[in-house]
Write a protein that holds these residues in place. Structure first.
Motif, PDB file in Angstrom:
ATOM      1  N   ASN A 179       0.790  -1.236   0.000  1.00 35.16           N
ATOM      2  CA  ASN A 179       0.000   0.000   0.000  1.00 35.16           C
ATOM      3  C   ASN A 179       0.814   1.274   0.000  1.00 35.16           C
ATOM      4  N   GLU A 180       2.096   1.193  -0.291  1.00 31.54           N
ATOM      5  CA  GLU A 180       2.951   2.384  -0.378  1.00 31.54           C
ATOM      6  C   GLU A 180       4.141   2.000  -1.233  1.00 31.54           C
ATOM      7  N   ILE A 181       4.986   2.974  -1.565  1.00 30.05           N
ATOM      8  CA  ILE A 181       6.190   2.623  -2.302  1.00 30.05           C
ATOM      9  C   ILE A 181       7.356   2.659  -1.319  1.00 30.05           C
ATOM     10  N   PRO A 182       8.488   2.026  -1.669  1.00 30.06           N
ATOM     11  CA  PRO A 182       9.605   1.989  -0.718  1.00 30.06           C
ATOM     12  C   PRO A 182       9.991   3.402  -0.268  1.00 30.06           C
ATOM     13  N   GLY A 183      10.393   3.524   1.000  1.00 27.30           N
ATOM     14  CA  GLY A 183      10.674   4.840   1.556  1.00 27.30           C
ATOM     15  C   GLY A 183      11.981   5.434   1.084  1.00 27.30           C
ATOM     16  N   SER A 184      12.869   4.638   0.517  1.00 34.26           N
ATOM     17  CA  SER A 184      14.135   5.194   0.055  1.00 34.26           C
ATOM     18  C   SER A 184      14.587   4.451  -1.183  1.00 34.26           C
ATOM     19  N   ILE A 185      15.529   5.067  -1.896  1.00 36.84           N
ATOM     20  CA  ILE A 185      16.033   4.451  -3.119  1.00 36.84           C
ATOM     21  C   ILE A 185      16.896   3.240  -2.809  1.00 36.84           C
ATOM     22  N   TRP A 186      17.497   3.223  -1.608  1.00 37.01           N
ATOM     23  CA  TRP A 186      18.477   2.168  -1.309  1.00 37.01           C
ATOM     24  C   TRP A 186      17.850   0.788  -1.372  1.00 37.01           C
ATOM     25  N   SER A 187      16.591   0.679  -0.905  1.00 41.17           N
ATOM     26  CA  SER A 187      15.946  -0.630  -0.937  1.00 41.17           C
ATOM     27  C   SER A 187      15.657  -1.037  -2.380  1.00 41.17           C
ATOM     28  N   VAL A 188      15.406  -0.044  -3.242  1.00 42.08           N
ATOM     29  CA  VAL A 188      15.200  -0.368  -4.655  1.00 42.08           C
ATOM     30  C   VAL A 188      16.511  -0.873  -5.265  1.00 42.08           C
ATOM     31  N   TYR A 189      17.637  -0.292  -4.811  1.00 43.79           N
ATOM     32  CA  TYR A 189      18.937  -0.801  -5.259  1.00 43.79           C
ATOM     33  C   TYR A 189      19.137  -2.244  -4.792  1.00 43.79           C
ATOM     34  N   ALA A 190      18.578  -2.597  -3.609  1.00 45.41           N
ATOM     35  CA  ALA A 190      18.680  -3.973  -3.129  1.00 45.41           C
ATOM     36  C   ALA A 190      17.938  -4.900  -4.087  1.00 45.41           C
ATOM     37  N   ALA A 191      16.749  -4.467  -4.528  1.00 46.05           N
ATOM     38  CA  ALA A 191      15.990  -5.263  -5.491  1.00 46.05           C
ATOM     39  C   ALA A 191      16.778  -5.394  -6.790  1.00 46.05           C
ATOM     40  N   ASP A 192      17.446  -4.302  -7.181  1.00 47.57           N
ATOM     41  CA  ASP A 192      18.245  -4.342  -8.406  1.00 47.57           C
ATOM     42  C   ASP A 192      19.481  -5.217  -8.248  1.00 47.57           C
ATOM     43  N   ALA A 193      19.970  -5.335  -7.003  1.00 47.66           N
ATOM     44  CA  ALA A 193      21.089  -6.242  -6.766  1.00 47.66           C
ATOM     45  C   ALA A 193      20.657  -7.655  -7.127  1.00 47.66           C
ATOM     46  N   LEU A 194      19.426  -7.999  -6.755  1.00 45.45           N
ATOM     47  CA  LEU A 194      18.902  -9.318  -7.104  1.00 45.45           C
ATOM     48  C   LEU A 194      18.757  -9.445  -8.619  1.00 45.45           C
ATOM     49  N   ASN A 195      18.236  -8.403  -9.263  1.00 50.65           N
ATOM     50  CA  ASN A 195      18.082  -8.446 -10.721  1.00 50.65           C
ATOM     51  C   ASN A 195      19.428  -8.611 -11.415  1.00 50.65           C
ATOM     52  N   ALA A 196      20.455  -7.914 -10.891  1.00 49.35           N
ATOM     53  CA  ALA A 196      21.785  -8.016 -11.495  1.00 49.35           C
ATOM     54  C   ALA A 196      22.320  -9.431 -11.342  1.00 49.35           C
TER      55      ALA A 196
END
Lengths: 388, 304
Positions: free
Chosen positions: A308-325
């Motif tokens: 019900n919200e988007i991540p509070g900071s970009i760093w957690s999105v980078y964590a998701a991208d770490a998985l994608n990488a």
């Protein structure tokens, strides 16, 4: 008698737990690929840790829905590093001893450093997502270490590009707080400005530090007012930024205020007040709400549907991208062999992430990390300013 | 060249905060020969009390009597509250250990300091609090050239100078003040000639902390941001001001505080902000070498 029974029961249960957890490591059931996530689930950065966990799980779901990696489902194994270097080493040991070959770790440069060493020694590919200190990649070469976030000096480089190309500023003031991070950004900004200074295009009219933790910065503010620079770049943390900006606007300073990526926070807005923050510009990695790649929309929609919200900071999105990488590299390498995966990380050219293309340098830094300038509008809401 | 007067006024504002806090240190030291380490934290507590009054209690006051009405209620409420907190502190932390010598007193003071600051953290939380924007008076006037000063800062200077003058008059020019000074000079003789020493102690432990609370609320109003550790920063500077002016002596604390503020502003404005504290403490060392009792310190001979 009753007490003995309870003890016996406890021992049997814990034995069963130990046995069942012993059964897992290494011998992953066919059809899954295990990837570790080391995150600060407790301690000072607990909020970041929670966001990272949720983001990585969402990213894993998305990968699994599309058929997983090399046809196998992804399973995330989580370890808590409690936001401190000591527990970070323990968390790393825990993931290594479970036989994982790829991990995502971690938030905070000083927390990541000891874990990165351990992973490297044990030939485990690790990808950091919130560790921006330059020294992590430039002090020594760790062949198995990568990061999806930027580096502190990327910000300084972006600042120079921003003032020279967009603002066309001539007279620049740079202010730091004499601490590691702020001083580093300020020194790097000077380094990248040097060619422009030499050619006479810009002039640094103020370069000094304030004392963090104080309340009255009027002496410095008077000085800034007398110098009246075109751009006033502040490279430290939000508490001082808020006071400086508030006192400067009250004193009638009209220079464009540019803050770095630790400035625009809810606390900054509250302390400085709407009148002061209006029109101030802040350099930042892309904020989650402004991500606009197809992959980002897919990720943010999935995240929003669940939380019900988007991540509070970009760093957690980078964590998701770490998985994608890692997923892209494992696919390219055709397996989880750490040497092959590390090599694939360095050489892959077509991996797409939530935050843009996932390309890495020889030393493990992310290539072409985007930076943006955001501006507070008249309602005190951040808007994208440059590059659009 | 309006930079110089501008920086002098900036320094005067910083200095009046130091002076208000410093007076509390000095009054207690004068009478009890005790460095009240908890004083800085009483200052913080005063700031939080003012904040709480403004957030929860003063809404209708502001609505009825205007924004300054709310400020006055917050300031008086905090001063009164912290005055009593000072009395309680003295009764709980210091009175039981008076007879045990000076070291237990100092340890007790440090304990009280940690207790208060952690108590503030537990109640109000470890993050920054911001004074509500609606209850802070706005508006500013041009003093000279294009030097603009907020009305609030002007009021801050006038109120602190006025209060300092009042306390100076009380201590130096009245009979009660003579009793306070006599107790500071020689407690036993003062008791012998009929001065109620307990009463003097209660006086300094009420007035000192409430001056600190006044400074605390004005810091919050002027700079918006308060945090539970700020008593440490201000306490250290105020203590330096006390040493600079001469410990145990009230005019000395005022002078020391204002001088410290002005030196900081001048050095930051004309030389370098990064080296400000190095310079300020260097001056302190030099003054202590030349005049070990501080600028207008107690004459040693008087104490024998």
């Amino acid at each position: 008698m009753k007490k003995t029974n309870a003890w016996l029961f406890a021992i049997v249960v814990s034995l069963a737990l130990v046995l069942s957890s012993c059964a897992q490591p290494g011998a992953a059931p066919a059809g899954t690929i295990k990837i570790g996530l080391q995150a600060p689930l407790t301690g000072d950065f607990a909020a970041e840790g929670q966001w990272a966990k949720q983001s990585v799980e969402i990213a894993a779901d998305l990968i699994n829905k599309k058929g997983g990696i090399l046809g196998k489902q992804v399973e995330i194994v989580i370890a808590d590093d409690a936001s401190n270097p000591k527990d970070s080493a323990l968390a790393a040991q825990k993931l290594i001893s479970q036989g994982l070959k790829q991990v995502i770790a971690s938030y905070g440069s000083s927390v990541t450093a000891p874990a990165a060493d351990l992973y490297d020694e044990n030939k485990v590919v690790s990808v950091a997502y919130g560790s921006t200190a330059v020294r992590l990649t430039m002090e020594k070469q760790r062949p198995y270490f990568f990061r999806t976030c930027g580096r502190d000096d990327t910000q300084s480089e972006f600042f120079v590009k921003f003032v020279t190309e967009k603002l066309n500023a001539k007279r620049i003031a740079i202010m730091h707080d004499n601490q590691d991070y702020g001083k580093g950004v300020a020194e790097d900004a000077m380094k990248f400005l040097q060619p422009y200074i030499d050619s006479g295009q810009v002039e640094v009219v103020y370069y000094d530090a304030i004392t963090p933790g104080e309340s009255d910065y009027s002496a410095v503010v008077s000085q800034i007012k007398a110098i009246n620079p075109d751009v006033w770049f502040f490279t430290a943390y939000y508490p001082e930024a808020a006071l400086l900006l508030k006192q400067a606007r009250e004193a009638g300073v009209t220079s464009v205020f540019v803050g770095n990526n630790s400035v625009p926070t809810p606390e900054f807005e509250k302390i400085a007040g709407l009148d002061a923050i209006k029109g101030s510009i802040h350099l930042n990695e892309p904020m989650p709400q402004f991500l606009n790649f197809p992959e980002s929309r897919e990720f943010l929609d999935a995240y929003k549907a669940k939380y019900n919200e988007i991540p509070g900071s970009i760093w957690s999105v980078y964590a998701a991208d770490a998985l994608n990488a890692l997923a892209a590299a494992i696919t390219k390498a055709g397996g989880t062999d750490p040497d092959k995966v590390a090599n694939a990380m360095r050489t892959m050219t077509d991996a797409k992430g939530i935050t843009g293309p996932l390309l890495f340098t020889e030393r493990g830094d992310r290539k072409d990390i985007p930076y943006y300038a955001y501006i507070y509008n008249d309602q005190g809401v951040l808007e994208l300013y440059w590059p659009k | 060249m309006q930079m110089l007067p501008e920086q002098l006024i900036n320094g005067l504002i910083i200095g009046s905060f130091y002076a208000l806090v410093a007076m509390g240190y000095s009054m207690v030291y004068g009478v009890m020969k005790l460095i009240n380490f908890a004083h800085g934290d009483l200052f913080t507590l005063g700031s939080y009390l003012g904040y709480t009054i403004l957030v929860f209690g003063a809404g209708w006051v502001t609505a009825t009597f205007g924004i300054w009405g709310g400020v006055i209620v917050a300031v008086l409420g905090a001063m009164l509250g912290i005055g009593f907190a000072g009395l309680i502190l003295e009764r709980v932390a210091y009175q039981p250990v008076y007879r045990a010598g000076r070291l237990p007193l100092v340890v007790s003071a440090l304990g009280a300091s940690i207790f208060i600051s952690n108590g503030i953290m537990a109640v109000w939380g470890p993050r920054f609090q911001a004074f509500p924007e609606v209850s802070i008076p706005t508006g500013s006037i041009v003093l000279f050239g294009d030097f603009r000063i907020t009305t609030l800062k002007l009021v801050t200077i006038l109120v602190s100078l006025g209060l300092m003058g009042l306390i100076y008059y009380l201590v130096e020019r009245t009979l009660f003040g003579a009793a306070v000074r006599a107790s500071a000079l020689d407690r036993d003789t003062a008791t012998l000639i009929g001065i109620d020493f307990r009463k003097i102690i209660r006086f300094v432990f009420f007035v000192g902390p409430s001056l600190g609370a006044l400074a605390g609320v004005f810091v919050g109003l002027n700079y918006t941001r308060i945090i539970f550790t700020m008593g440490w920063t201000y306490g250290l500077k105020a203590f330096t001001a006390v040493i600079l002016g001469g410990i145990g002596n009230i005019p000395g604390a005022m002078l020391g505080g204002i001088m410290l503020g002005i030196m900081e502003a001048l050095f930051e404005g004309f030389v370098s902000g990064a080296w400000k504290n190095v310079f300020v403490f260097l001056i302190l060392i030099v003054i202590l070498i030349v005049r070990p009792t501080g600028l207008i310190g107690e004459k040693i001979a008087e104490k024998v």
